[in-house]
Design a protein around this motif. Structure first.
Motif, PDB file in Angstrom:
ATOM      1  N   SER A   1       0.635  -0.933  -0.222  1.00  0.00           N
ATOM      2  CA  SER A   1      -0.344  -0.344   0.305  1.00  0.00           C
ATOM      3  C   SER A   1       1.539   1.430   0.173  1.00  0.00           C
ATOM      4  N   PHE A   2       0.024   2.527  -0.418  1.00  0.00           N
ATOM      5  CA  PHE A   2       0.909   3.534  -0.378  1.00  0.00           C
ATOM      6  C   PHE A   2       0.720   4.560   0.928  1.00  0.00           C
ATOM      7  N   ASP A   3       1.608   5.278   1.515  1.00  0.00           N
ATOM      8  CA  ASP A   3       2.113   5.561   2.469  1.00  0.00           C
ATOM      9  C   ASP A   3       1.503   6.700   3.042  1.00  0.00           C
ATOM     10  N   SER A   4      -0.210   7.192   3.217  1.00  0.00           N
ATOM     11  CA  SER A   4      -0.645   8.464   3.161  1.00  0.00           C
ATOM     12  C   SER A   4      -0.677   8.594   5.064  1.00  0.00           C
ATOM     13  N   ASN A   5      -0.706   7.639   5.525  1.00  0.00           N
ATOM     14  CA  ASN A   5      -0.725   8.349   6.826  1.00  0.00           C
ATOM     15  C   ASN A   5      -1.974   8.803   7.285  1.00  0.00           C
ATOM     16  N   SER A   6      -2.947   8.291   6.827  1.00  0.00           N
ATOM     17  CA  SER A   6      -4.291   9.155   6.865  1.00  0.00           C
ATOM     18  C   SER A   6      -4.938   8.252   7.443  1.00  0.00           C
ATOM     19  N   PRO A   7      -5.809   8.883   8.255  1.00  0.00           N
ATOM     20  CA  PRO A   7      -6.606   8.054   9.900  1.00  0.00           C
ATOM     21  C   PRO A   7      -7.562   7.760   8.858  1.00  0.00           C
ATOM     22  N   VAL A   8      -8.441   8.519   7.080  1.00  0.00           N
ATOM     23  CA  VAL A   8      -9.337   8.144   6.669  1.00  0.00           C
ATOM     24  C   VAL A   8      -9.428   7.026   6.429  1.00  0.00           C
ATOM     25  N   LEU A   9      -8.290   7.023   5.496  1.00  0.00           N
ATOM     26  CA  LEU A   9      -7.906   5.115   4.706  1.00  0.00           C
ATOM     27  C   LEU A   9      -7.609   4.084   5.934  1.00  0.00           C
ATOM     28  N   ASP A  10      -8.435   3.562   6.252  1.00  0.00           N
ATOM     29  CA  ASP A  10      -8.212   2.313   7.461  1.00  0.00           C
ATOM     30  C   ASP A  10      -8.294   1.311   6.395  1.00  0.00           C
ATOM     31  N   GLY A  11      -8.435   1.032   5.287  1.00  0.00           N
ATOM     32  CA  GLY A  11      -8.593   0.361   5.004  1.00  0.00           C
ATOM     33  C   GLY A  11     -10.134  -1.020   4.769  1.00  0.00           C
ATOM     34  N   GLU A  12     -10.969   0.117   5.087  1.00  0.00           N
ATOM     35  CA  GLU A  12     -12.425  -0.367   5.210  1.00  0.00           C
ATOM     36  C   GLU A  12     -13.077  -1.082   3.781  1.00  0.00           C
ATOM     37  N   LEU A  13     -13.112  -0.225   3.140  1.00  0.00           N
ATOM     38  CA  LEU A  13     -13.085  -0.390   1.374  1.00  0.00           C
ATOM     39  C   LEU A  13     -12.465  -0.942   0.406  1.00  0.00           C
ATOM     40  N   ALA A  14     -12.984  -2.423  -0.126  1.00  0.00           N
ATOM     41  CA  ALA A  14     -12.478  -2.394  -0.939  1.00  0.00           C
ATOM     42  C   ALA A  14     -11.256  -1.453  -1.936  1.00  0.00           C
ATOM     43  N   GLY A  15     -10.275  -1.953  -2.429  1.00  0.00           N
ATOM     44  CA  GLY A  15      -9.764  -0.948  -3.161  1.00  0.00           C
ATOM     45  C   GLY A  15      -9.010   0.354  -2.678  1.00  0.00           C
ATOM     46  N   ASP A  16      -8.467   0.113  -1.117  1.00  0.00           N
ATOM     47  CA  ASP A  16      -8.125   1.505  -0.258  1.00  0.00           C
ATOM     48  C   ASP A  16      -6.867   0.651  -0.617  1.00  0.00           C
ATOM     49  N   TYR A  17      -5.617   0.749  -1.016  1.00  0.00           N
ATOM     50  CA  TYR A  17      -3.792   1.262  -1.592  1.00  0.00           C
ATOM     51  C   TYR A  17      -3.904   2.143  -0.364  1.00  0.00           C
ATOM     52  N   GLY A  18      -4.841   2.699   0.129  1.00  0.00           N
ATOM     53  CA  GLY A  18      -4.106   4.486   1.554  1.00  0.00           C
ATOM     54  C   GLY A  18      -3.341   5.434   0.179  1.00  0.00           C
ATOM     55  N   PHE A  19      -4.037   5.522  -0.839  1.00  0.00           N
ATOM     56  CA  PHE A  19      -3.650   6.605  -1.705  1.00  0.00           C
ATOM     57  C   PHE A  19      -4.453   8.397  -2.050  1.00  0.00           C
ATOM     58  N   ASP A  20      -3.963   9.050  -0.920  1.00  0.00           N
ATOM     59  CA  ASP A  20      -4.458  10.405  -1.235  1.00  0.00           C
ATOM     60  C   ASP A  20      -3.562  11.605  -0.870  1.00  0.00           C
ATOM     61  N   PRO A  21      -2.380  11.490  -1.702  1.00  0.00           N
ATOM     62  CA  PRO A  21      -2.105  12.380  -1.657  1.00  0.00           C
ATOM     63  C   PRO A  21      -2.532  13.681  -1.296  1.00  0.00           C
ATOM     64  N   LEU A  22      -3.759  14.361  -2.253  1.00  0.00           N
ATOM     65  CA  LEU A  22      -3.662  16.056  -1.944  1.00  0.00           C
ATOM     66  C   LEU A  22      -4.783  15.692  -1.253  1.00  0.00           C
ATOM     67  N   ARG A  23      -5.179  13.961  -0.292  1.00  0.00           N
ATOM     68  CA  ARG A  23      -5.581  14.403   1.246  1.00  0.00           C
ATOM     69  C   ARG A  23      -6.945  15.466   1.338  1.00  0.00           C
ATOM     70  N   LEU A  24      -7.821  14.581  -0.015  1.00  0.00           N
ATOM     71  CA  LEU A  24      -9.207  14.750   0.054  1.00  0.00           C
ATOM     72  C   LEU A  24     -10.175  14.527   1.153  1.00  0.00           C
ATOM     73  N   ALA A  25     -10.341  12.808   1.037  1.00  0.00           N
ATOM     74  CA  ALA A  25     -11.298  12.336   2.139  1.00  0.00           C
ATOM     75  C   ALA A  25     -10.882  13.250   3.512  1.00  0.00           C
ATOM     76  N   LYS A  26     -11.671  14.270   4.155  1.00  0.00           N
ATOM     77  CA  LYS A  26     -11.184  14.690   5.517  1.00  0.00           C
ATOM     78  C   LYS A  26     -11.681  13.899   6.162  1.00  0.00           C
ATOM     79  N   ASP A  27     -12.998  13.646   6.169  1.00  0.00           N
ATOM     80  CA  ASP A  27     -13.399  12.251   7.722  1.00  0.00           C
ATOM     81  C   ASP A  27     -14.318  11.291   6.792  1.00  0.00           C
ATOM     82  N   LYS A  28     -14.827  10.309   7.216  1.00  0.00           N
ATOM     83  CA  LYS A  28     -15.414   9.144   6.638  1.00  0.00           C
ATOM     84  C   LYS A  28     -16.321   8.927   5.622  1.00  0.00           C
ATOM     85  N   GLU A  29     -17.935  10.190   6.047  1.00  0.00           N
ATOM     86  CA  GLU A  29     -18.861  11.127   5.435  1.00  0.00           C
ATOM     87  C   GLU A  29     -17.807  11.466   3.812  1.00  0.00           C
ATOM     88  N   SER A  30     -17.151  12.232   3.972  1.00  0.00           N
ATOM     89  CA  SER A  30     -16.284  12.521   2.928  1.00  0.00           C
ATOM     90  C   SER A  30     -16.101  11.657   1.338  1.00  0.00           C
TER      91      SER A  30
END
Length: 264
Positions: A74-103
């Motif tokens: 996985s990519f090391d995103s250090n994002s607490p939102v990308l916790d692997g709950e969703l399929a295909g979550d490889y921790g890739f969010d370089p722009l930090r668009l996902a601020k919380d679970k809702e977004s």
């Protein structure tokens, strides 16, 4: 532009392979270690048939935790939102668009919808260029392809050739699906995930949680590859002024003709 399409095709293979490896990792990690060591063990066994303590440690249970294993692929995103709950979550969010679970879920809803459209488009685009002339001739209609065998698109032009009734049907169908999707999301159904329309007429969706996760991963990985691929198709045709079926006949023409064209 041919290079762009080739990269898109290879990307699809890479993404599909990485998704499959990710799905199988938990169940096959132990055996992968055995296979990785097998060559060295076979060589060593020529002089010593007794496994060494080092080999025994390697083929034993893995000391890696699930978190450590996931970080390997996985990519090391250090994002607490990308916790692997969703399929295909490889921790890739370089722009930090996902601020919380809702977004995050809102972005996944949009991603799944675009992925499904892209998978339809990446098949339908070249198919329309292959068959539009023949179908139009059958009904005595004029083909909507241009002189370069290109299908109408935003970059190619020619969208005015499409019947207004068809545009109305497409818009109405799209609006209906979006409204139905939003209603299901608001219902808070047990086990609901972004993009879940409850549509499975062939009954292919597995019953087990593991099987469902596998299907979700395959869908999102192929959808991501399709989004890249269809963008490549549109840019290539806009640049070359030639339809993809003529630009890359090896994928659409009979093998003998494709090889002949490449050689000549």
């Amino acid at each position: 532009m041919k290079l762009l399409i080739t990269i898109s095709i290879f990307t699809q293979g890479i993404i599909g392979t990485s998704g499959f490896v990710s799905m199988q990792k938990d169940s096959q990690h132990h055996y992968a270690l055995i296979d990785g060591r097998r060559g060295a063990t076979n060589i060593d066994s020529l002089s010593n048939m007794v496994p060494s303590p080092e080999t025994q440690d390697i083929v034993g249970p893995s000391d890696l935790s699930m978190e450590q294993e996931n970080s390997i692929s996985s990519f090391d995103s250090n994002s607490p939102v990308l916790d692997g709950e969703l399929a295909g979550d490889y921790g890739f969010d370089p722009l930090r668009l996902a601020k919380d679970k809702e977004s995050l879920w809102a972005y996944r809803e949009a991603e799944v919808k675009h992925a499904r459209l892209a998978m339809l488009a990446v098949v339908g685009w070249p198919t329309s260029e292959l068959l539009d002339g023949k179908i139009a001739a059958m009904f005595g209609a004029e083909s909507v392809l241009d002189a370069g065998d290109r299908a109408p698109s935003l970059f190619n032009g020619g969208l005015e050739k499409i019947s207004p009734e068809w545009w109305g049907f497409c818009l109405g169908m799209t609006a209906s699906i979006n409204l139905y999707s939003a209603a299901r999301a608001e219902e808070g159904l047990p086990g609901y995930i972004p993009g879940d329309l409850g549509f499975d007429p062939l009954g292919l969706y597995p019953e087990s949680s593991e099987g469902k996760r596998d299907f979700q991963t395959m869908e999102i990985n192929h959808g991501r590859a399709a989004m890249i691929g269809v963008a490549g198709l549109s840019l290539m045709e806009a640049q070359t002024k030639i339809g993809v079926i003529d630009e890359m006949p090896i994928f659409f023409a009979p093998a003998t003709k494709a090889i002949e064209d490449l050689v000549v």
